[in-house]
Design an enzyme around this catalytic site. Structure first.
Site, mmCIF file in Angstrom:
data_model
loop_
_atom_site.group_PDB
_atom_site.id
_atom_site.type_symbol
_atom_site.label_atom_id
_atom_site.label_comp_id
_atom_site.label_asym_id
_atom_site.label_seq_id
_atom_site.Cartn_x
_atom_site.Cartn_y
_atom_site.Cartn_z
ATOM 1 N N HIS A 16 36.619 40.344 33.729
ATOM 2 C CA HIS A 16 35.887 41.752 33.146
ATOM 3 C C HIS A 16 36.300 41.296 31.649
ATOM 4 C CE1 HIS A 16 34.968 44.797 36.411
ATOM 5 N NE2 HIS A 16 34.984 43.810 37.117
ATOM 6 N N ASP A 17 37.354 40.957 31.501
ATOM 7 C CA ASP A 17 37.859 40.659 30.078
ATOM 8 C C ASP A 17 36.888 39.646 29.513
ATOM 9 O OD1 ASP A 17 39.391 40.625 27.597
ATOM 10 O OD2 ASP A 17 40.268 38.698 28.241
ATOM 11 N N ASP A 45 39.703 37.544 25.365
ATOM 12 C CA ASP A 45 40.898 37.981 24.180
ATOM 13 C C ASP A 45 41.489 39.090 24.495
ATOM 14 O OD1 ASP A 45 38.971 40.129 24.304
ATOM 15 O OD2 ASP A 45 38.329 40.091 22.106
ATOM 16 N N SER A 101 41.120 42.174 25.381
ATOM 17 C CA SER A 101 40.648 43.439 24.838
ATOM 18 C C SER A 101 40.568 44.385 25.930
ATOM 19 C CB SER A 101 39.290 43.186 24.223
ATOM 20 O OG SER A 101 38.474 42.854 25.104
ATOM 21 N N ASN A 126 35.725 49.138 34.754
ATOM 22 C CA ASN A 126 36.988 48.879 34.706
ATOM 23 C C ASN A 126 38.112 49.881 35.374
ATOM 24 O OD1 ASN A 126 36.313 46.679 33.613
ATOM 25 N ND2 ASN A 126 36.480 47.356 31.363
ATOM 26 N N PRO A 164 28.204 42.826 35.257
ATOM 27 C CA PRO A 164 27.227 42.771 36.158
ATOM 28 C C PRO A 164 27.657 43.900 37.250
ATOM 29 C CG PRO A 164 27.913 40.446 35.960
ATOM 30 C CD PRO A 164 28.982 41.282 35.040
ATOM 31 N N HIS A 180 35.348 37.117 45.360
ATOM 32 C CA HIS A 180 35.357 38.206 46.067
ATOM 33 C C HIS A 180 35.904 37.931 47.628
ATOM 34 C CE1 HIS A 180 32.297 40.829 43.597
ATOM 35 N NE2 HIS A 180 33.422 40.855 43.031
ATOM 36 N N THR A 181 36.005 36.602 47.700
ATOM 37 C CA THR A 181 36.849 36.180 49.103
ATOM 38 C C THR A 181 38.247 36.632 49.125
ATOM 39 O OG1 THR A 181 37.675 34.379 50.383
ATOM 40 C CG2 THR A 181 37.738 34.076 47.886
ATOM 41 N N ASP A 193 35.958 40.522 51.721
ATOM 42 C CA ASP A 193 35.515 39.456 52.775
ATOM 43 C C ASP A 193 36.116 39.997 54.116
ATOM 44 O OD1 ASP A 193 35.418 37.177 53.965
ATOM 45 O OD2 ASP A 193 36.634 35.763 52.617
ATOM 46 N N ASP A 239 38.860 31.524 50.424
ATOM 47 C CA ASP A 239 38.720 30.547 51.419
ATOM 48 C C ASP A 239 36.856 30.690 51.519
ATOM 49 O OD1 ASP A 239 38.263 32.850 52.918
ATOM 50 O OD2 ASP A 239 39.590 32.330 54.489
#
Length: 322
Positions: A65-66, A73, A75, A90, A157, A187-188, A238, A246
């Site tokens: 996300h940064d 940076d 932020s 966030n 996204p 996202h595992t 997952d 994995d």
């Protein structure tokens, strides 16, 4: 040589091409100015991970996300009434206390030397390693940004986003479709709040659930996230392997067991499904090693919009500009 050590050594070579494109960062940037920098970050992440394993996926998400907003940076760490931290995408991020703890220790050891953005990049790598994923060399030398605006987070996204839109957002930052699939593969590990996907379970189309969900999986999800239930309840992204880095995440997508709508679309869209199949090593495809490609994509992502030299600053406190 152990399998994990062999993979780590392999990745050192696999990273070489990607590192050439790094924007002023390099592996071992703190070798002389703060030789214990990386070990301090790793030991801090390990300590927090032992008491709360949820910090690992939290730190990995935070780094992502940064980097997608104003570049990598730090932020995302800045406090303020209109900062990135308070933006809707966030608000559920976790792990800020780990970065603050590492920064406190680094300021004691090497005052004013190690940036918050480098701490976050290193902590994301360490989080993957602690969940039995790969280890890789992280180029460092980033400086911290001074701007953090919630309004800039539209670059991130979303969980309902189409594959075409996701691909465009990645491409705008120099990331390929393969990078997209590899990085979403993060996202595992980790969880999602019911409020981010329960709409798929009730009245999605013609009064029924999202047809891309395996029908046998729907009752299990409805039991975890009942209609009008606690939207803040968290479940594994997952299923069956939420604490281990994995291939299970990709296998779940193949089996219609993706949790987020945007995740399941990686399988339903042909342009991304081919990479899922290659990561799974399906017959008739050219296999890709997920761990190695994930590390390669992480290095690419970690050099988005990097501030070096006289750009940016080294924050003394990660949540506030100097």
């Amino acid at each position: 040589m152990s399998p994990r050590l062999f993979l780590a050594v392999t990745v050192m070579f696999a990273m070489a091409a990607a590192l050439v494109h790094a924007q002023g960062t390099r592996v071992g940037f703190y070798a002389r100015t703060c030789p214990r920098a990386e070990s301090i970050v790793r030991s801090t992440v390990q300590s927090h991970f032992r008491s709360n394993p949820a910090v690992a996926p939290g730190l990995l998400r935070m780094h992502f996300h940064d980097c997608f907003v104003q570049g990598c940076d730090a932020s995302i760490l800045i406090d303020g009434p209109n900062s990135e931290k308070i933006a809707p995408p966030n608000r559920l991020l976790r792990g800020y206390e780990v970065i603050d703890d590492a920064k406190t220790q680094l300021e004691a050891a090497c005052p004013g030397v190690v940036s918050c953005s480098d701490i976050l990049s290193l902590a994301a790598r360490d989080s993957v390693f602690l969940t039995r994923g790969i280890n890789w060399q992280v180029p460092t030398g980033r400086r911290d940004g001074r701007i953090s605006l919630a309004s800039d987070t539209s670059n991130l996204p979303g969980f309902t986003e189409s594959i075409d839109s996701q691909k465009q957002k990645f491409a705008d930052l120099g990331l390929s479709t393969q990078d997209l699939v590899a990085l979403v593969g993060g996202h595992t590990i980790g969880t999602s709040a019911c409020q981010l996907f329960s709409y798929r379970l009730y009245n999605f189309t013609n009064g029924g659930p999202d047809p891309t969900i395996n029908p046998a999986f729907v009752p299990q999800l409805q039991a975890l996230c009942p209609q009008n239930g606690d939207g803040s309840r968290r479940i594994d992204l997952d299923t069956g392997s939420g604490n281990r880095f994995d291939l299970s995440f990709f296998a779940n997508l193949r089996n219609g067991r993706g949790i987020l709508e945007s995740d399941q679309k990686l399988w339903t869209d042909a342009s991304t499904r081919s990479f899922v199949q290659r990561f799974l090593g399906e017959r008739g495809t050219r296999p890709l090693n997920f761990n190695i490609e994930f590390a390669r994509s992480m290095v690419k992502m970690s050099n988005i919009g990097v501030k070096t030299g006289t750009n940016g600053e080294i924050r003394r406190i990660c949540s506030a500009i100097n």
